[in-house]
Each structure stands twice: as C-alpha cells, then as structure tokens.
Design a protein around this motif. Structure first.
Motif, PDB file in Angstrom:
ATOM      1  N   TYR A 125       6.058   8.960  -3.590  1.00  0.00           N
ATOM      2  CA  TYR A 125       6.722   7.543  -3.244  1.00  0.00           C
ATOM      3  C   TYR A 125       8.361   7.932  -3.738  1.00  0.00           C
ATOM      4  O   TYR A 125       8.212   8.486  -5.122  1.00  0.00           O
ATOM      5  CB  TYR A 125       6.547   6.715  -3.020  1.00  0.00           C
ATOM      6  N   ASN A 146      -1.625   0.766 -12.966  1.00  0.00           N
ATOM      7  CA  ASN A 146      -1.439   1.496 -11.511  1.00  0.00           C
ATOM      8  C   ASN A 146      -0.633   2.737 -12.070  1.00  0.00           C
ATOM      9  O   ASN A 146       0.831   2.843 -12.363  1.00  0.00           O
ATOM     10  CB  ASN A 146      -1.077   1.074 -10.356  1.00  0.00           C
ATOM     11  N   ARG A 183     -11.629   5.674   4.813  1.00  0.00           N
ATOM     12  CA  ARG A 183     -12.334   4.132   4.272  1.00  0.00           C
ATOM     13  C   ARG A 183     -13.662   4.250   3.210  1.00  0.00           C
ATOM     14  O   ARG A 183     -14.314   4.499   3.119  1.00  0.00           O
ATOM     15  CB  ARG A 183     -13.005   2.551   5.142  1.00  0.00           C
ATOM     16  N   GLY A 193     -13.091   2.407   0.593  1.00  0.00           N
ATOM     17  CA  GLY A 193     -11.623   2.434   0.167  1.00  0.00           C
ATOM     18  C   GLY A 193     -11.326   1.480  -0.590  1.00  0.00           C
ATOM     19  O   GLY A 193     -11.985   0.859  -1.715  1.00  0.00           O
ATOM     20  N   ALA A 194     -10.905   2.106  -2.017  1.00  0.00           N
ATOM     21  CA  ALA A 194     -10.138   1.582  -3.016  1.00  0.00           C
ATOM     22  C   ALA A 194      -9.639  -0.090  -3.298  1.00  0.00           C
ATOM     23  O   ALA A 194      -9.245  -0.928  -4.078  1.00  0.00           O
ATOM     24  CB  ALA A 194      -9.131   2.053  -3.678  1.00  0.00           C
ATOM     25  N   SER A 243      -8.973   8.603  -0.156  1.00  0.00           N
ATOM     26  CA  SER A 243      -7.668   8.490   0.576  1.00  0.00           C
ATOM     27  C   SER A 243      -6.440   9.140  -0.269  1.00  0.00           C
ATOM     28  O   SER A 243      -6.304  10.391   1.186  1.00  0.00           O
ATOM     29  CB  SER A 243      -7.250   6.755   0.618  1.00  0.00           C
ATOM     30  N   LYS A 244      -5.863   9.368  -0.445  1.00  0.00           N
ATOM     31  CA  LYS A 244      -4.821   9.770  -0.962  1.00  0.00           C
ATOM     32  C   LYS A 244      -5.147  11.453  -1.345  1.00  0.00           C
ATOM     33  O   LYS A 244      -4.807  12.230  -1.071  1.00  0.00           O
ATOM     34  CB  LYS A 244      -3.726   9.344  -2.389  1.00  0.00           C
ATOM     35  N   TRP A 287       2.179  -2.282  -6.278  1.00  0.00           N
ATOM     36  CA  TRP A 287       1.237  -2.296  -4.785  1.00  0.00           C
ATOM     37  C   TRP A 287       1.607  -4.111  -4.301  1.00  0.00           C
ATOM     38  O   TRP A 287       0.588  -4.542  -4.711  1.00  0.00           O
ATOM     39  CB  TRP A 287      -0.253  -1.575  -4.979  1.00  0.00           C
ATOM     40  N   ASN A 298       2.676   3.150  -7.830  1.00  0.00           N
ATOM     41  CA  ASN A 298       2.983   2.293  -6.063  1.00  0.00           C
ATOM     42  C   ASN A 298       3.561   1.435  -5.677  1.00  0.00           C
ATOM     43  O   ASN A 298       3.146   0.535  -6.706  1.00  0.00           O
ATOM     44  CB  ASN A 298       1.901   2.282  -4.970  1.00  0.00           C
ATOM     45  N   ILE A 354      -6.073   6.060  -7.963  1.00  0.00           N
ATOM     46  CA  ILE A 354      -5.775   6.884  -6.792  1.00  0.00           C
ATOM     47  C   ILE A 354      -5.135   7.616  -6.928  1.00  0.00           C
ATOM     48  O   ILE A 354      -5.013   8.873  -5.792  1.00  0.00           O
ATOM     49  CB  ILE A 354      -5.677   5.900  -6.010  1.00  0.00           C
ATOM     50  N   TYR A 355      -3.521   7.785  -7.336  1.00  0.00           N
ATOM     51  CA  TYR A 355      -3.036   9.080  -7.218  1.00  0.00           C
ATOM     52  C   TYR A 355      -2.596   9.785  -8.693  1.00  0.00           C
ATOM     53  O   TYR A 355      -1.267  10.868  -8.821  1.00  0.00           O
ATOM     54  CB  TYR A 355      -1.597   8.353  -7.522  1.00  0.00           C
ATOM     55  N   LEU A 375     -10.854  -3.076  -5.138  1.00  0.00           N
ATOM     56  CA  LEU A 375     -10.222  -3.657  -6.089  1.00  0.00           C
ATOM     57  C   LEU A 375      -9.868  -4.858  -4.925  1.00  0.00           C
ATOM     58  O   LEU A 375     -10.284  -5.962  -6.469  1.00  0.00           O
ATOM     59  CB  LEU A 375      -8.284  -3.657  -6.081  1.00  0.00           C
ATOM     60  N   TYR A 397      -2.025  -6.361  -4.394  1.00  0.00           N
ATOM     61  CA  TYR A 397      -2.313  -6.868  -5.741  1.00  0.00           C
ATOM     62  C   TYR A 397      -2.268  -8.091  -6.098  1.00  0.00           C
ATOM     63  O   TYR A 397      -3.182  -9.065  -6.112  1.00  0.00           O
ATOM     64  CB  TYR A 397      -2.165  -6.446  -7.255  1.00  0.00           C
ATOM     65  N   ASP A 421      -5.877   1.285 -11.457  1.00  0.00           N
ATOM     66  CA  ASP A 421      -5.846   1.937  -9.976  1.00  0.00           C
ATOM     67  C   ASP A 421      -5.083   3.532 -10.484  1.00  0.00           C
ATOM     68  O   ASP A 421      -4.383   3.165 -10.456  1.00  0.00           O
ATOM     69  CB  ASP A 421      -5.352   1.200  -9.421  1.00  0.00           C
TER      70      ASP A 421
HETATM   71  N1  PMP Z   1      -4.428   1.216  -4.871  1.00  0.00           N
HETATM   72  C1  PMP Z   1      -2.926   1.896  -4.562  1.00  0.00           C
HETATM   73  C2  PMP Z   1      -1.758   1.547  -5.402  1.00  0.00           C
HETATM   74  C3  PMP Z   1      -2.664   2.429  -3.064  1.00  0.00           C
HETATM   75  O1  PMP Z   1      -1.583   2.790  -3.334  1.00  0.00           O
HETATM   76  C4  PMP Z   1      -3.657   2.500  -1.596  1.00  0.00           C
HETATM   77  C5  PMP Z   1      -3.496   1.873  -0.375  1.00  0.00           C
HETATM   78  N2  PMP Z   1      -3.702   2.706   0.555  1.00  0.00           N
HETATM   79  C6  PMP Z   1      -4.755   2.300  -2.447  1.00  0.00           C
HETATM   80  C7  PMP Z   1      -5.052   1.308  -3.995  1.00  0.00           C
HETATM   81  C8  PMP Z   1      -5.946   1.836  -1.542  1.00  0.00           C
HETATM   82  O2  PMP Z   1      -6.160   3.180  -0.747  1.00  0.00           O
HETATM   83  P1  PMP Z   1      -7.539   3.197   0.379  1.00  0.00           P
HETATM   84  O3  PMP Z   1      -7.777   1.682   0.051  1.00  0.00           O
HETATM   85  O4  PMP Z   1      -7.120   3.745   1.374  1.00  0.00           O
HETATM   86  O5  PMP Z   1      -8.402   3.979  -0.414  1.00  0.00           O
END
Ligand code: PMP
Ligand code: GLU
Length: 401
Positions: free
Chosen positions: A335, A182, A257, A110-111, A248-249, A136, A186, A216-217, A115, A139, A214
């Motif tokens: 969000y 980010n 994961r 997972g991210a 994930s997203k 988020w 988020n 991820i979105y 991190l 962090y 980051d």
């Molecule tokens: N970074 C941000 C900003 C997130 O919102 C999330 C949400 N879970 C993650 C990282 C980690 O995601 P994941 O571990 O599911 O890959």
C-alpha cells in the motif's frame, strides 16, 4: 465498558447494542463496489483491493483437486489438522526463529478470524487495547465487539508511522492490557525495525501486557528491510505475544480463508473451544491447500518481492506528480499511504470524486484513523498503475488549486 443500548430496528426487531458501535468495513465495501462497477463494464481501476492479483500457485490448486477426489471433505478438528499445525510450526522456526509445539497453534478462517477470536478470548469489558494509528480497519471494531475500548497511539508520516515508546507510554492507563502491532503495516506500509520492537517489547513486559503481533505482510518488504518478529527477542516477550499470520497475502489465497496464530497454549485451547461453538473447522480443503502453500520453495517470496518492488517504485514516482499528493514510501506491505491534506478535500470526499468522476477506486484514510490520507494498493498490474495515476494527475490539475 458496557455495550450500548440496543437499537430498535422496527416494531418487530431490536438489534443488539454491540452492533451500534461497529461500522461497515470500508476496505471490503469499496473493493466490492469497484468490482461491481467493473463487472457492469465501467473502466474501473481498482487501487482499493487489499489482495494480491497473482494467481494462487499451481501446487496449491493441485492439492485442492486431490482433496476433492480423495473425499477429504469432512469435518476436521476445529482448531485445524495436525499436518497444517506442523507446517505452521516449521514456518515459524524457519522464518522467525520461533519454536512452538502443536498446542501453541490454532488454525482459523483467515487471519481476521484469528484476531477476532483472540480478542474475544483475551479482552474483558472495560479493558483498554492500545492500537497505533493509522490502523487496519478491523482492529477497533473487533475490540468494540469484545466490549473493550480501543485507545489510539498517534504516529506521524514524518517519523515513518512508527509507534514510539514515548507515545505508547502517554496512552497508558491502569486499564491498558493489550498492545496490537502490525509490521509491515496496513495501511501505511511502515515497519517497526528491530530497535523499535525491542523498546516496545520491554514496555510490554514491564507493564505485564499482552502483545498481538499481526505479521501477515512479512514477505512484502522493500529497500533491503528484514522482517523481525517481536516474539523472537527472549522468552519473556514470547510468552506474552501472539503472532498472527496467514496464507491470504503470501500465497494469493484470500478467498480460501486460512489464518493461524501461535502463542500461550491455554489461550490457544480457549480459541479452539470458541471455534467449536462458532465456525467449527476452517474448510478442510483450504487447510490442505495451506500445507501445500507453506511447503513452497523460498523462491516464491523472492519473486513476489521483485514484482512488488517494481510496482512500488512506479506508483511512487507517478503519485509524486499529482498536485497536492504526498505519498509515504512504504517499506513493506503493498500500500501507498498518501497525505492529501494539500488537495483541500477530506479523504472521503476525494475518494468519492475519484471513483464517480474518473473510475479510480482508492480507500479513504478516515477508515484507518487519518482523514488526511488515502490508501492506494499496488497489488495490481503496472498498466493499471500507469493508467489510474494518469487519470488522477489529470484530475488534480483541474480540481486542486
Ligand atoms: N491483518 C491485516 C493487517 C490485513 O490487512 C488483513 C487483510 N485482510 C488481515 C489481517 C486479514 O487477512 P485474512 O483474514 O484474509 O487472512
Ligand atoms: N485486509 C485487506 C484490506 O485492508 C482486505 C480487506 C479486509 O479484509 O479488510 O484491504
């Protein structure tokens, strides 16, 4: 910064001092509380979950079955299988114009894990890590767990929650070492546009910092916004940036994961060593599923964007009718961060009341560094959005002066 003193739990057990600095994850806690209430038959509407509600794509699920049947169920290299690293390199090239080789990539559970490991590898006790707020939830806790000190850079709803260069410069001390970005964000849904990122990149390079980006979105963008990675401007910023992403997203694979990052090969190697001694490899099957996800056609993300654009508009228009609520129109992510200061409640009290009294789960902004906001996720059906906000509207009419 040294860790806090250990905490005496009882006459037999002492808990390590580092754990006294970290709080539970409000996002995970509230999401599971809402799911639990729903499983007991309560009519819960869940705006807490930071996970897409669509099913994992069929091609990804098919890959899992193939892996099981062919016995792809053993250890893999701790830092990930070459096939997935290659797919990640292709993704960075195609989507972000970034060229990496396999030595720049590490696959994690997972991210969040990417991190966490990155911060463990980069952060020395006492190092200051700049984090734009609202942030988020995880962090600051990751920084505490590495013995570092989070230093918050304020932003405001009026300026689109953008971390400006001036605010960053104000927060700097000789101990500043890393800037975490980010975008899309988020919890706010704010994004950093190219000009913002270019200015921040210059500050990072001038001060000899590292940037953690980051992203991820990145596929969730609205109003014709385009995603730009800060690492893509020039070699100087690329060399000191770690780009974090995951499946994930983007592919609705939260439980599987898989996250990944790209950056300096020496640091990546150290993360591999950390994984050797902690988790070993991310699940073998999940890695192959991630390859299948990254190979999906671009139409996948376009479909996502269409569906989420409609939900975003619906949620914004309905929230605007709730007394005391001032939603920020997100430009990305899924969000809506909503100023609730006019309701007269703190974010935690408001969220508690909404869950207990009308079964609507929303996350208090306090856990993201702003007690005057709450976070709504619109990763749920339009029907849920209509019903949940109808209940909130009715509730505010009775409870907000
Ligand atoms: N970074 C941000 C900003 C997130 O919102 C999330 C949400 N879970 C993650 C990282 C980690 O995601 P994941 O571990 O599911 O890959
Ligand atoms: N990132 C998502 C959220 O913010 C999922 C929960 C978590 O990992 O914190 O809700």
């Amino acid at each position: 910064m040294t860790h806090s003193p250990a905490k005496i739990h009882n006459e037999r057990i002492t808990i390590a001092g580092r754990m006294t600095l970290v709080s539970p994850s409000a996002t995970l806690q509230l999401t599971s509380k809402a799911k639990e209430m729903k499983s007991k038959g309560l009519p819960v509407i869940n705006f807490a979950a930071g996970e897409p509600d669509f099913d994992t794509p069929q091609a990804v699920k098919d890959e899992a079955v193939k892996c099981l049947n062919s016995g792809f169920t053993k250890y893999t290299p701790s830092s990930g299988i070459p096939e997935l690293k290659e797919a990640v390199c292709r993704k960075f090239k195609d989507d972000n114009g970034l060229s990496y080789v396999l030595e720049n990539i590490v696959i994690s559970c997972g991210a969040k894990h990417s991190l966490y490991n990155l911060i463990q590898v980069l952060c020395n006790p006492g190092d200051e890590i700049l984090i734009p707020t609202p942030y988020w939830v995880s962090y600051p806790e990751m920084v505490y767990l590495a013995g570092g000190k989070p230093v918050f850079v304020p932003t405001s709803q009026e300026n689109g929650f953008r971390a400006g260069v001036e605010a960053v410069k104000k927060a700097v001390t000789p101990k500043s070492k890393i800037l975490i970005l980010n975008s899309p964000s988020n919890p706010t849904g704010g994004i950093l546009e190219e000009k913002d990122l270019k200015a921040l990149a210059q500050v990072v390079v001038e001060n000899n910092w590292v940037c953690i980006s980051d992203e991820i979105y990145e596929y969730y963008l609205y109003e014709n916004q385009k995603h730009v990675s800060i690492a893509s401007f020039n070699e100087e910023i690329k060399k000191r940036t770690f780009v974090v992403n995951g499946v994930s997203k983007s592919y609705s694979m939260t439980g599987l994961r898989i996250g990944y990052l790209a950056g300096d090969a020496e640091v990546v190697k150290k993360i591999g060593i950390l994984q050797d001694h902690s988790t070993s490899n991310p699940a073998s099957i999940s890695q192959k599923m991630a390859v299948a996800a990254l190979n999906l056609p671009k139409s996948h993300r376009e479909n996502l964007r269409k569906i989420f654009t409609k939900r975003r508009e619906l949620m914004l228009s309905l929230l605007a009718q709730c007394k005391g609520f001032k939603p920020f129109p997100p430009q990305g992510a899924f969000y809506v961060f909503c100023d609730i200061s006019k309701t007269g409640f703190s974010s935690e009290t408001l969220c508690e009341k909404l869950l207990e009294e009308i079964y609507v789960a929303v996350i208090p902004g306090k856990s993201f560094g702003s007690d005057q906001h709450v976070r709504f996720s619109f990763a749920c059906s339009e029907k849920d959005i209509e019903e949940g906000i109808r209940r909130i509207k009715e509730w505010t009419e009775k409870n907000v002066k």
